[in-house]
Design a protein around this motif. Structure first.
Motif, PDB file in Angstrom:
ATOM      1  N   ILE A  90       0.871  -1.170   0.000  1.00  0.00           N
ATOM      2  CA  ILE A  90       0.000   0.000   0.000  1.00  0.00           C
ATOM      3  C   ILE A  90       0.909   1.221   0.000  1.00  0.00           C
ATOM      4  CG2 ILE A  90      -1.769   1.304   1.223  1.00  0.00           C
ATOM      5  CD1 ILE A  90      -2.640  -1.287   2.578  1.00  0.00           C
ATOM      6  N   GLU A  91       0.929   1.943  -1.114  1.00  0.00           N
ATOM      7  CA  GLU A  91       1.693   3.193  -1.137  1.00  0.00           C
ATOM      8  C   GLU A  91       0.833   4.280  -0.521  1.00  0.00           C
ATOM      9  OE1 GLU A  91       4.206   6.115  -4.101  1.00  0.00           O
ATOM     10  OE2 GLU A  91       2.545   4.951  -4.915  1.00  0.00           O
ATOM     11  N   TRP A  92       1.346   4.892   0.543  1.00  0.00           N
ATOM     12  CA  TRP A  92       0.584   5.904   1.275  1.00  0.00           C
ATOM     13  C   TRP A  92       1.091   7.282   0.890  1.00  0.00           C
ATOM     14  CZ3 TRP A  92       0.544   6.503   7.348  1.00  0.00           C
ATOM     15  CH2 TRP A  92      -0.542   7.331   7.701  1.00  0.00           C
ATOM     16  N   ILE A  93       0.166   8.130   0.431  1.00  0.00           N
ATOM     17  CA  ILE A  93       0.501   9.495   0.035  1.00  0.00           C
ATOM     18  C   ILE A  93      -0.374  10.455   0.834  1.00  0.00           C
ATOM     19  CG2 ILE A  93       0.677  11.146  -1.865  1.00  0.00           C
ATOM     20  CD1 ILE A  93       0.806   8.767  -3.777  1.00  0.00           C
ATOM     21  N   VAL A  94       0.250  11.343   1.571  1.00  0.00           N
ATOM     22  CA  VAL A  94      -0.476  12.372   2.316  1.00  0.00           C
ATOM     23  C   VAL A  94      -0.457  13.649   1.483  1.00  0.00           C
ATOM     24  CG1 VAL A  94      -0.516  13.784   4.411  1.00  0.00           C
ATOM     25  CG2 VAL A  94       0.021  11.334   4.555  1.00  0.00           C
ATOM     26  N   VAL A  95      -1.634  14.159   1.178  1.00  0.00           N
ATOM     27  CA  VAL A  95      -1.777  15.325   0.303  1.00  0.00           C
ATOM     28  C   VAL A  95      -2.142  16.536   1.144  1.00  0.00           C
ATOM     29  CG1 VAL A  95      -3.046  16.331  -1.624  1.00  0.00           C
ATOM     30  CG2 VAL A  95      -2.452  13.899  -1.660  1.00  0.00           C
ATOM     31  N   LYS A  96      -1.277  17.526   1.104  1.00  0.00           N
ATOM     32  CA  LYS A  96      -1.523  18.777   1.835  1.00  0.00           C
ATOM     33  C   LYS A  96      -2.480  19.623   1.002  1.00  0.00           C
ATOM     34  CE  LYS A  96       1.712  21.754   2.095  1.00  0.00           C
ATOM     35  NZ  LYS A  96       3.002  22.404   2.366  1.00  0.00           N
ATOM     36  N   ASN A  97      -3.699  19.747   1.492  1.00  0.00           N
ATOM     37  CA  ASN A  97      -4.782  20.318   0.702  1.00  0.00           C
ATOM     38  C   ASN A  97      -5.196  21.677   1.256  1.00  0.00           C
ATOM     39  OD1 ASN A  97      -6.336  19.861  -1.567  1.00  0.00           O
ATOM     40  ND2 ASN A  97      -8.025  18.959  -0.449  1.00  0.00           N
ATOM     41  N   ARG A  98      -5.861  22.468   0.421  1.00  0.00           N
ATOM     42  CA  ARG A  98      -6.455  23.741   0.835  1.00  0.00           C
ATOM     43  C   ARG A  98      -5.447  24.662   1.518  1.00  0.00           C
ATOM     44  NH1 ARG A  98     -12.370  21.674   3.090  1.00  0.00           N
ATOM     45  NH2 ARG A  98     -13.145  21.031   1.080  1.00  0.00           N
ATOM     46  N   VAL A  99      -4.337  24.871   0.856  1.00  0.00           N
ATOM     47  CA  VAL A  99      -3.286  25.734   1.395  1.00  0.00           C
ATOM     48  C   VAL A  99      -3.569  27.173   1.005  1.00  0.00           C
ATOM     49  CG1 VAL A  99      -0.838  26.266   1.356  1.00  0.00           C
ATOM     50  CG2 VAL A  99      -1.593  23.888   1.336  1.00  0.00           C
ATOM     51  N   ARG A 100      -3.611  28.059   1.973  1.00  0.00           N
ATOM     52  CA  ARG A 100      -3.855  29.480   1.718  1.00  0.00           C
ATOM     53  C   ARG A 100      -2.532  30.239   1.754  1.00  0.00           C
ATOM     54  NH1 ARG A 100      -7.754  27.480   5.071  1.00  0.00           N
ATOM     55  NH2 ARG A 100      -9.923  27.824   4.486  1.00  0.00           N
ATOM     56  N   ALA A 101      -2.368  31.162   0.822  1.00  0.00           N
ATOM     57  CA  ALA A 101      -1.117  31.922   0.739  1.00  0.00           C
ATOM     58  C   ALA A 101      -0.863  32.742   1.999  1.00  0.00           C
ATOM     59  CB  ALA A 101      -1.155  32.841  -0.488  1.00  0.00           C
ATOM     60  N   ALA A 102      -1.939  33.150   2.703  1.00  0.00           N
ATOM     61  CA  ALA A 102      -1.785  33.995   3.894  1.00  0.00           C
ATOM     62  C   ALA A 102      -1.234  33.232   5.096  1.00  0.00           C
ATOM     63  CB  ALA A 102      -3.135  34.614   4.256  1.00  0.00           C
ATOM     64  N   GLU A 103      -1.086  31.916   4.974  1.00  0.00           N
ATOM     65  CA  GLU A 103      -0.670  31.097   6.119  1.00  0.00           C
ATOM     66  C   GLU A 103       0.781  30.627   5.998  1.00  0.00           C
ATOM     67  OE1 GLU A 103      -3.574  28.012   5.777  1.00  0.00           O
ATOM     68  OE2 GLU A 103      -4.968  28.988   7.148  1.00  0.00           O
ATOM     69  N   LYS A 104       1.614  31.352   5.271  1.00  0.00           N
ATOM     70  CA  LYS A 104       2.946  30.854   4.932  1.00  0.00           C
ATOM     71  C   LYS A 104       3.782  30.519   6.170  1.00  0.00           C
ATOM     72  CE  LYS A 104       3.386  32.894   0.345  1.00  0.00           C
ATOM     73  NZ  LYS A 104       4.111  33.839  -0.518  1.00  0.00           N
ATOM     74  N   ARG A 105       3.714  31.378   7.199  1.00  0.00           N
ATOM     75  CA  ARG A 105       4.530  31.112   8.384  1.00  0.00           C
ATOM     76  C   ARG A 105       4.055  29.851   9.098  1.00  0.00           C
ATOM     77  NH1 ARG A 105       5.477  35.240  13.517  1.00  0.00           N
ATOM     78  NH2 ARG A 105       6.767  33.826  14.743  1.00  0.00           N
ATOM     79  N   HIS A 106       2.750  29.737   9.264  1.00  0.00           N
ATOM     80  CA  HIS A 106       2.181  28.554   9.902  1.00  0.00           C
ATOM     81  C   HIS A 106       2.455  27.311   9.070  1.00  0.00           C
ATOM     82  CE1 HIS A 106      -0.654  26.029  12.059  1.00  0.00           C
ATOM     83  NE2 HIS A 106      -1.299  25.793  10.919  1.00  0.00           N
ATOM     84  N   ILE A 107       2.332  27.415   7.750  1.00  0.00           N
ATOM     85  CA  ILE A 107       2.548  26.281   6.854  1.00  0.00           C
ATOM     86  C   ILE A 107       3.973  25.766   6.974  1.00  0.00           C
ATOM     87  CG2 ILE A 107       2.752  25.653   4.415  1.00  0.00           C
ATOM     88  CD1 ILE A 107       0.262  27.398   3.945  1.00  0.00           C
ATOM     89  N   GLY A 108       4.928  26.662   7.166  1.00  0.00           N
ATOM     90  CA  GLY A 108       6.310  26.238   7.326  1.00  0.00           C
ATOM     91  C   GLY A 108       6.484  25.303   8.510  1.00  0.00           C
ATOM     92  N   ARG A 109       5.827  25.599   9.627  1.00  0.00           N
ATOM     93  CA  ARG A 109       5.905  24.737  10.808  1.00  0.00           C
ATOM     94  C   ARG A 109       5.211  23.400  10.552  1.00  0.00           C
ATOM     95  NH1 ARG A 109       2.857  26.869  14.854  1.00  0.00           N
ATOM     96  NH2 ARG A 109       3.884  25.482  16.353  1.00  0.00           N
ATOM     97  N   VAL A 110       4.064  23.448   9.878  1.00  0.00           N
ATOM     98  CA  VAL A 110       3.350  22.217   9.556  1.00  0.00           C
ATOM     99  C   VAL A 110       4.173  21.359   8.601  1.00  0.00           C
ATOM    100  CG1 VAL A 110       1.303  21.262   8.408  1.00  0.00           C
ATOM    101  CG2 VAL A 110       1.074  23.197   9.973  1.00  0.00           C
ATOM    102  N   ASP A 111       4.815  22.003   7.628  1.00  0.00           N
ATOM    103  CA  ASP A 111       5.658  21.267   6.682  1.00  0.00           C
ATOM    104  C   ASP A 111       6.784  20.522   7.395  1.00  0.00           C
ATOM    105  OD1 ASP A 111       4.189  21.988   4.500  1.00  0.00           O
ATOM    106  OD2 ASP A 111       5.549  23.589   3.841  1.00  0.00           O
ATOM    107  N   ASP A 112       7.429  21.182   8.341  1.00  0.00           N
ATOM    108  CA  ASP A 112       8.516  20.537   9.092  1.00  0.00           C
ATOM    109  C   ASP A 112       7.995  19.321   9.850  1.00  0.00           C
ATOM    110  OD1 ASP A 112      10.278  22.419   8.187  1.00  0.00           O
ATOM    111  OD2 ASP A 112      10.211  23.669   9.995  1.00  0.00           O
ATOM    112  N   ALA A 113       6.839  19.485  10.506  1.00  0.00           N
ATOM    113  CA  ALA A 113       6.261  18.378  11.272  1.00  0.00           C
ATOM    114  C   ALA A 113       5.844  17.236  10.348  1.00  0.00           C
ATOM    115  CB  ALA A 113       5.062  18.874  12.075  1.00  0.00           C
TER     116      ALA A 113
END
Length: 320
Positions: free
Chosen positions: A202-225
């Protein structure tokens, strides 16, 4: 892949007892005697609603149909029926505009049993290239079976630490993954059991969906995690669709931006929206043999008043 410790094993046993006590071995025991599915099975699953499972399932099903693939799409959420509604709207649009739209064959699984699932696949398309399951956002016996049947498991998430908790828990100070979340447990156990029985990966792919441009700082932390979790849980990360009106508004017509070139006198599709869909297909790594796109289950010959067709086209152009 996530490894169990003694405490983790106790936690898994406790979690299972909250449901129906069904171990991964029992799930595979139910699947193993049945005929092997020859289509490539794509399951969209997450134990959380509102993450865009049905939106992604709809767009992938339509994109594969555009590539000339025979696609069967089965909606397992018999209450919300979002995927089924989108594809039925698509039939209505094809009828009202008098056009042929590449489409999957589709159904809702009203009786959530393994036997009914296989019967639905055989009824809709035993010779299909792809079978797409859109699972409801809650654990259940049929939920675990469509995860176990997957060749490709796609889990959409929002850019939120709440969403990540279902995959795995990280130490908030060190950022180190500590143990799997409830959905991460389920997937890991089923993958291990399926692999042990030599029934495929089973190849598991997690898709980061509904990304808003205004959340760049928060997204960076989520990306690291998310990157840390991908290593400990053995999944790939793909980029999904942005939170954009262009995707949401077309759903009520059962359309994607890949369809607009097929409709005469229609506003041209946004290149950025088409690019997102095409990039997602490439990210998922699906093997697609190029063929001429088929029409799918449309009703092109139905009689529609000229005025009705004009009004429908005007409403669609207003959205665009």
């Amino acid at each position: 892949m996530w490894k169990r410790t003694g405490n983790d094993a106790d936690a898994i046993t406790s979690d299972r007892s909250r449901f129906d006590g069904e171990a991964p071995g029992k799930v595979l025991d139910d699947i193993a005697p049945r005929p092997r599915l020859t289509p490539h099975v794509i399951t969209f699953a997450n134990e959380k609603g509102g993450v865009g499972k049905s939106t992604l399932a709809f767009h992938i099903a339509v994109a594969l149909a555009h590539a000339g693939q025979k696609v069967v799409a089965i909606d397992l959420d018999r209450r919300q029926r979002t995927l089924e509604r989108g594809l039925s709207y698509r039939q209505g649009t094809a009828c009202n505009l008098g056009v042929t739209l590449p489409s999957p064959h589709y159904s809702v699984l009203d009786y959530p049993s393994t036997a009914a699932l296989y019967q639905t696949i055989n009824r809709l398309g035993p010779d299909a290239d792809f079978v797409i399951f859109d699972a409801a956002g809650a654990d259940s016996p049929i939920f675990r079976r469509v995860v176990a049947l997957a060749d490709t498991l796609i889990t959409p998430i929002n850019a939120s630490f709440l969403d990540l908790e279902l995959l795995g828990r990280l130490n908030p100070v060190s950022g180190v993954p500590e143990r799997a979340g409830c959905f991460g447990q389920t997937v890991s156990e089923l993958r291990e059991e399926k692999l042990a029985r030599k029934m495929g990966l089973i190849e598991w792919i997690v898709v980061k969906n509904r990304v808003r441009a205004a959340e760049k700082r928060h997204i960076g932390r989520v990306d690291d995690a998310l990157e840390r979790l991908s290593i400990s849980h053995d999944f790939r990360i793909a980029q999904g669709l942005s939170e954009r009106v262009a995707f949401r508004e077309l759903f009520q017509f059962g359309l994607t931006h890949l369809d607009l070139d097929l409709i005469p006198d229609m506003i041209r599709p946004q290149a950025s929206s088409r690019d997102e869909i095409e990039a997602l297909i490439e990210d998922l790594g699906l093997r697609v043999e190029s063929r001429e796109a088929g029409g799918g289950p449309t009703r092109r010959n139905a009689r529609v008043l000229k005025r009705t067709r004009q009004d429908f086209r005007a409403a669609l152009n207003a959205v665009l």
